[in-house]
Design a protein around this motif. Sequence first.
Motif, PDB file in Angstrom:
ATOM      1  N   ALA A  68      43.800  81.326  91.814  1.00  0.00           N
ATOM      2  CA  ALA A  68      43.938  80.724  93.138  1.00  0.00           C
ATOM      3  C   ALA A  68      42.584  80.258  93.653  1.00  0.00           C
ATOM      4  CB  ALA A  68      44.557  81.721  94.112  1.00  0.00           C
ATOM      5  N   ASP A  69      42.529  79.008  94.092  1.00  0.00           N
ATOM      6  CA  ASP A  69      41.284  78.407  94.580  1.00  0.00           C
ATOM      7  C   ASP A  69      41.366  78.224  96.090  1.00  0.00           C
ATOM      8  OD1 ASP A  69      38.885  77.135  94.850  1.00  0.00           O
ATOM      9  OD2 ASP A  69      39.302  75.520  93.430  1.00  0.00           O
ATOM     10  N   GLU A  70      40.779  79.154  96.837  1.00  0.00           N
ATOM     11  CA  GLU A  70      40.799  79.120  98.310  1.00  0.00           C
ATOM     12  C   GLU A  70      42.235  78.935  98.824  1.00  0.00           C
ATOM     13  OE1 GLU A  70      38.353  79.719 100.272  1.00  0.00           O
ATOM     14  OE2 GLU A  70      36.543  79.451  99.077  1.00  0.00           O
ATOM     15  N   PRO A  71      43.161  79.805  98.462  1.00  0.00           N
ATOM     16  CA  PRO A  71      44.574  79.577  98.781  1.00  0.00           C
ATOM     17  C   PRO A  71      44.919  79.583 100.266  1.00  0.00           C
ATOM     18  CG  PRO A  71      44.250  81.799  97.950  1.00  0.00           C
ATOM     19  CD  PRO A  71      42.961  81.073  97.744  1.00  0.00           C
ATOM     20  N   THR A  72      44.024  80.116 101.103  1.00  0.00           N
ATOM     21  CA  THR A  72      44.288  80.101 102.548  1.00  0.00           C
ATOM     22  C   THR A  72      43.236  79.281 103.294  1.00  0.00           C
ATOM     23  OG1 THR A  72      43.014  82.140 102.944  1.00  0.00           O
ATOM     24  CG2 THR A  72      45.363  82.381 102.436  1.00  0.00           C
ATOM     25  N   GLY A  73      42.453  78.518 102.567  1.00  0.00           N
ATOM     26  CA  GLY A  73      41.332  77.783 103.162  1.00  0.00           C
ATOM     27  C   GLY A  73      41.713  76.715 104.152  1.00  0.00           C
ATOM     28  N   ASN A  74      42.937  76.199 104.067  1.00  0.00           N
ATOM     29  CA  ASN A  74      43.383  75.132 104.968  1.00  0.00           C
ATOM     30  C   ASN A  74      44.085  75.660 106.211  1.00  0.00           C
ATOM     31  OD1 ASN A  74      42.451  72.776 103.888  1.00  0.00           O
ATOM     32  ND2 ASN A  74      44.300  72.282 102.738  1.00  0.00           N
ATOM     33  N   LEU A  75      44.161  76.982 106.361  1.00  0.00           N
ATOM     34  CA  LEU A  75      44.963  77.570 107.423  1.00  0.00           C
ATOM     35  C   LEU A  75      44.077  78.190 108.509  1.00  0.00           C
ATOM     36  CD1 LEU A  75      47.498  79.409 105.087  1.00  0.00           C
ATOM     37  CD2 LEU A  75      47.746  77.131 106.086  1.00  0.00           C
ATOM     38  N   ASP A  76      44.622  78.281 109.717  1.00  0.00           N
ATOM     39  CA  ASP A  76      43.893  78.941 110.791  1.00  0.00           C
ATOM     40  C   ASP A  76      43.822  80.430 110.494  1.00  0.00           C
ATOM     41  OD1 ASP A  76      46.077  80.500 112.422  1.00  0.00           O
ATOM     42  OD2 ASP A  76      46.954  78.529 112.010  1.00  0.00           O
ATOM     43  N   PRO A  77      42.892  81.167 111.140  1.00  0.00           N
ATOM     44  CA  PRO A  77      42.685  82.584 110.796  1.00  0.00           C
ATOM     45  C   PRO A  77      43.938  83.449 110.860  1.00  0.00           C
ATOM     46  CG  PRO A  77      40.860  81.796 112.133  1.00  0.00           C
ATOM     47  CD  PRO A  77      41.875  80.684 112.100  1.00  0.00           C
ATOM     48  N   ALA A  78      44.740  83.301 111.899  1.00  0.00           N
ATOM     49  CA  ALA A  78      45.935  84.133 112.028  1.00  0.00           C
ATOM     50  C   ALA A  78      46.940  83.842 110.921  1.00  0.00           C
ATOM     51  CB  ALA A  78      46.585  83.927 113.394  1.00  0.00           C
ATOM     52  N   THR A  79      47.170  82.552 110.659  1.00  0.00           N
ATOM     53  CA  THR A  79      48.101  82.164 109.595  1.00  0.00           C
ATOM     54  C   THR A  79      47.548  82.550 108.231  1.00  0.00           C
ATOM     55  OG1 THR A  79      48.845  80.295 110.936  1.00  0.00           O
ATOM     56  CG2 THR A  79      49.395  80.243 108.599  1.00  0.00           C
ATOM     57  N   SER A  80      46.241  82.394 108.079  1.00  0.00           N
ATOM     58  CA  SER A  80      45.591  82.761 106.821  1.00  0.00           C
ATOM     59  C   SER A  80      45.843  84.222 106.482  1.00  0.00           C
ATOM     60  CB  SER A  80      44.084  82.502 106.914  1.00  0.00           C
ATOM     61  OG  SER A  80      43.418  82.994 105.773  1.00  0.00           O
ATOM     62  N   ASP A  81      45.726  85.085 107.466  1.00  0.00           N
ATOM     63  CA  ASP A  81      45.929  86.514 107.247  1.00  0.00           C
ATOM     64  C   ASP A  81      47.376  86.802 106.850  1.00  0.00           C
ATOM     65  OD1 ASP A  81      44.622  89.238 107.576  1.00  0.00           O
ATOM     66  OD2 ASP A  81      46.417  89.485 108.805  1.00  0.00           O
ATOM     67  N   GLN A  82      48.313  86.168 107.527  1.00  0.00           N
ATOM     68  CA  GLN A  82      49.729  86.382 107.229  1.00  0.00           C
ATOM     69  C   GLN A  82      50.079  85.891 105.818  1.00  0.00           C
ATOM     70  OE1 GLN A  82      51.740  84.308 110.343  1.00  0.00           O
ATOM     71  NE2 GLN A  82      51.124  85.749 111.946  1.00  0.00           N
ATOM     72  N   VAL A  83      49.566  84.714 105.483  1.00  0.00           N
ATOM     73  CA  VAL A  83      49.867  84.125 104.175  1.00  0.00           C
ATOM     74  C   VAL A  83      49.218  84.933 103.057  1.00  0.00           C
ATOM     75  CG1 VAL A  83      49.480  82.088 102.735  1.00  0.00           C
ATOM     76  CG2 VAL A  83      50.282  81.815 105.077  1.00  0.00           C
ATOM     77  N   PHE A  84      48.001  85.425 103.308  1.00  0.00           N
ATOM     78  CA  PHE A  84      47.335  86.247 102.299  1.00  0.00           C
ATOM     79  C   PHE A  84      48.126  87.532 102.040  1.00  0.00           C
ATOM     80  CE2 PHE A  84      44.353  89.610 101.056  1.00  0.00           C
ATOM     81  CZ  PHE A  84      43.831  89.054  99.902  1.00  0.00           C
TER      82      PHE A  84
END
Length: 225
Positions: free
Chosen positions: A169-185
């Motif tokens: 995975a190459d920066e799989p949450t890099g395009n998301l805002d912090p809150a969404t990034s945490d949920q998706v991770f």
Amino acid sequence: MNKILELSGVEKYYHRGKPNEIAVLRGADLMLNAGEVVSLVAPSGAGKSTLLHIAGLLDTADAGTVALNGKVMTGTSDRARTMARRADVGFIYQFHHLLPEFSALENITLPQLAAGVSARAAKSRAMDLLDSVGVADRADHRPAEMSGGQAQRVAFCRALANDPKVLLADEPTGNLDPATSDQVFEALMKLVRETGLSALIATHNMDLAARMDRSVRLDGGVLTS
């Protein structure tokens, strides 16, 4: 432990032998064990995408070896590398890259059909994967009808559709805002842990990196623990 991915002395140069030669990887060594989740931390432009592409057999190294699931792939034919990549490797990128004309369900089903899985079995697995990351209700939606976080979860499912041995995975949450990034991770980690596969995840986010089993850093073309 069973080694799923092993890179030994991997070197990669651009414009090799020319005055403006750039050494991206300088003898990089990496071992990824079965069921292990490792973060790859690197500053922008350090070569993490190049490393992931070589590890996933999308690119070739100028020196060194790459072994996948116990088999040395260095020097093998393009066909052998393609077959190994299809069977053993799942990729996730910063952007989901879903096929826009197809639904979430179809995006996950298609790779399975290409691998010879029956339509019924492919659909069943796709729905199970979507359910595991909480987006089963988006099965019939196209990418444009989903949020960024939902689309990226679908991309996770697509990467795991053919039951690979290793996830890159190459920066799989890099395009998301912090809150969404945490949920998706969290959804990604849940999926990885439930399936028991190995994962190498490149990230700039040190908080996310700290949640993985261990971390390696790429700097100056060399990997360090």
